[in-house]
Design a protein around this motif. Structure first.
Motif, PDB file in Angstrom:
ATOM      1  N   LEU A  16     -28.730-113.571 -11.228  1.00 34.06           N
ATOM      2  CA  LEU A  16     -29.404-113.315  -9.963  1.00 34.06           C
ATOM      3  C   LEU A  16     -28.412-112.981  -8.858  1.00 34.06           C
ATOM      4  O   LEU A  16     -28.659-112.085  -8.045  1.00 34.06           O
ATOM      5  CB  LEU A  16     -30.250-114.532  -9.566  1.00 34.06           C
ATOM      6  N   SER A  17     -27.281-113.674  -8.835  1.00 32.18           N
ATOM      7  CA  SER A  17     -26.285-113.367  -7.803  1.00 32.18           C
ATOM      8  C   SER A  17     -25.682-111.982  -8.007  1.00 32.18           C
ATOM      9  O   SER A  17     -25.422-111.267  -7.034  1.00 32.18           O
ATOM     10  CB  SER A  17     -25.195-114.442  -7.774  1.00 32.18           C
ATOM     11  N   ILE A  18     -25.477-111.567  -9.247  1.00 34.97           N
ATOM     12  CA  ILE A  18     -24.953-110.219  -9.516  1.00 34.97           C
ATOM     13  C   ILE A  18     -25.951-109.165  -9.064  1.00 34.97           C
ATOM     14  O   ILE A  18     -25.586-108.187  -8.398  1.00 34.97           O
ATOM     15  CB  ILE A  18     -24.629-110.053 -11.015  1.00 34.97           C
ATOM     16  N   ILE A  19     -27.218-109.377  -9.383  1.00 31.65           N
ATOM     17  CA  ILE A  19     -28.244-108.416  -8.988  1.00 31.65           C
ATOM     18  C   ILE A  19     -28.379-108.345  -7.471  1.00 31.65           C
ATOM     19  O   ILE A  19     -28.467-107.261  -6.888  1.00 31.65           O
ATOM     20  CB  ILE A  19     -29.585-108.759  -9.663  1.00 31.65           C
ATOM     21  N   CYS A  20     -28.360-109.505  -6.793  1.00 27.74           N
ATOM     22  CA  CYS A  20     -28.470-109.520  -5.330  1.00 27.74           C
ATOM     23  C   CYS A  20     -27.275-108.835  -4.667  1.00 27.74           C
ATOM     24  O   CYS A  20     -27.448-108.052  -3.725  1.00 27.74           O
ATOM     25  CB  CYS A  20     -28.614-110.953  -4.823  1.00 27.74           C
ATOM     26  N   TYR A  21     -26.084-109.141  -5.141  1.00 24.54           N
ATOM     27  CA  TYR A  21     -24.893-108.511  -4.553  1.00 24.54           C
ATOM     28  C   TYR A  21     -24.907-107.006  -4.784  1.00 24.54           C
ATOM     29  O   TYR A  21     -24.615-106.223  -3.867  1.00 24.54           O
ATOM     30  CB  TYR A  21     -23.613-109.122  -5.129  1.00 24.54           C
ATOM     31  N   ASN A  22     -25.249-106.582  -5.996  1.00 23.56           N
ATOM     32  CA  ASN A  22     -25.256-105.144  -6.280  1.00 23.56           C
ATOM     33  C   ASN A  22     -26.374-104.433  -5.526  1.00 23.56           C
ATOM     34  O   ASN A  22     -26.215-103.280  -5.115  1.00 23.56           O
ATOM     35  CB  ASN A  22     -25.354-104.884  -7.778  1.00 23.56           C
ATOM     36  N   TYR A  23     -27.511-105.095  -5.322  1.00 23.17           N
ATOM     37  CA  TYR A  23     -28.589-104.495  -4.526  1.00 23.17           C
ATOM     38  C   TYR A  23     -28.129-104.328  -3.076  1.00 23.17           C
ATOM     39  O   TYR A  23     -28.380-103.304  -2.452  1.00 23.17           O
ATOM     40  CB  TYR A  23     -29.852-105.342  -4.592  1.00 23.17           C
ATOM     41  N   TRP A  24     -27.433-105.340  -2.559  1.00 21.91           N
ATOM     42  CA  TRP A  24     -26.896-105.230  -1.203  1.00 21.91           C
ATOM     43  C   TRP A  24     -25.880-104.095  -1.124  1.00 21.91           C
ATOM     44  O   TRP A  24     -25.889-103.313  -0.170  1.00 21.91           O
ATOM     45  CB  TRP A  24     -26.254-106.558  -0.802  1.00 21.91           C
ATOM     46  N   SER A  25     -25.011-103.987  -2.126  1.00 22.93           N
ATOM     47  CA  SER A  25     -24.029-102.899  -2.160  1.00 22.93           C
ATOM     48  C   SER A  25     -24.711-101.541  -2.255  1.00 22.93           C
ATOM     49  O   SER A  25     -24.289-100.576  -1.622  1.00 22.93           O
ATOM     50  CB  SER A  25     -23.079-103.074  -3.343  1.00 22.93           C
ATOM     51  N   PHE A  26     -25.781-101.461  -3.036  1.00 28.54           N
ATOM     52  CA  PHE A  26     -26.536-100.214  -3.170  1.00 28.54           C
ATOM     53  C   PHE A  26     -27.186 -99.843  -1.835  1.00 28.54           C
ATOM     54  O   PHE A  26     -27.190 -98.674  -1.433  1.00 28.54           O
ATOM     55  CB  PHE A  26     -27.586-100.353  -4.270  1.00 28.54           C
ATOM     56  N   SER A  27     -27.720-100.834  -1.139  1.00 29.96           N
ATOM     57  CA  SER A  27     -28.361-100.578   0.149  1.00 29.96           C
ATOM     58  C   SER A  27     -27.349-100.107   1.199  1.00 29.96           C
ATOM     59  O   SER A  27     -27.699 -99.347   2.086  1.00 29.96           O
ATOM     60  CB  SER A  27     -29.058-101.843   0.659  1.00 29.96           C
ATOM     61  N   CYS A  28     -26.124-100.577   1.114  1.00 29.07           N
ATOM     62  CA  CYS A  28     -25.079-100.188   2.066  1.00 29.07           C
ATOM     63  C   CYS A  28     -24.368 -98.908   1.654  1.00 29.07           C
ATOM     64  O   CYS A  28     -23.495 -98.429   2.384  1.00 29.07           O
ATOM     65  CB  CYS A  28     -24.052-101.306   2.205  1.00 29.07           C
TER      66      CYS A  28
END
Length: 83
Positions: A16-28
């Motif tokens: 879950l932390s990997i997915i959340c961090y990568n989603y944040w990176s994708f959004s930025c």
């Protein structure tokens, strides 16, 4: 909670932390769709820190306990065997 579920919770929290961090990176704009599920360097550091913390926790919970059996009281009086 039983001990066997600790590993399951750890894997789920890590994923879950990997997915959340990568989603944040994708959004930025730092991440692309192809790299959305890969582990980046900061995510690897976070996973490593979490694994070290879990290892320390497991060591502290499963280490042998020392007995508090003393033959003397702090004041110097000898204690009986069945005390």
């Amino acid at each position: 909670m039983k001990k066997r579920y600790y590993f399951l919770w750890l894997v789920a929290a890590t994923g879950l932390s990997i997915i959340c961090y990568n989603y944040w990176s994708f959004s930025c704009g730092r991440c692309t769709v192809a790299s959305l599920l890969t582990i980046s360097f900061p995510a690897g550091i976070l996973i490593g820190i979490n694994l070290v913390a879990v290892a320390i926790l497991l060591y502290l919970r499963n280490r042998p306990r020392r007995s508090n059996h003393r033959s003397q009281c702090i004041c110097g009086v000898h204690l009986s065997q069945d005390w």
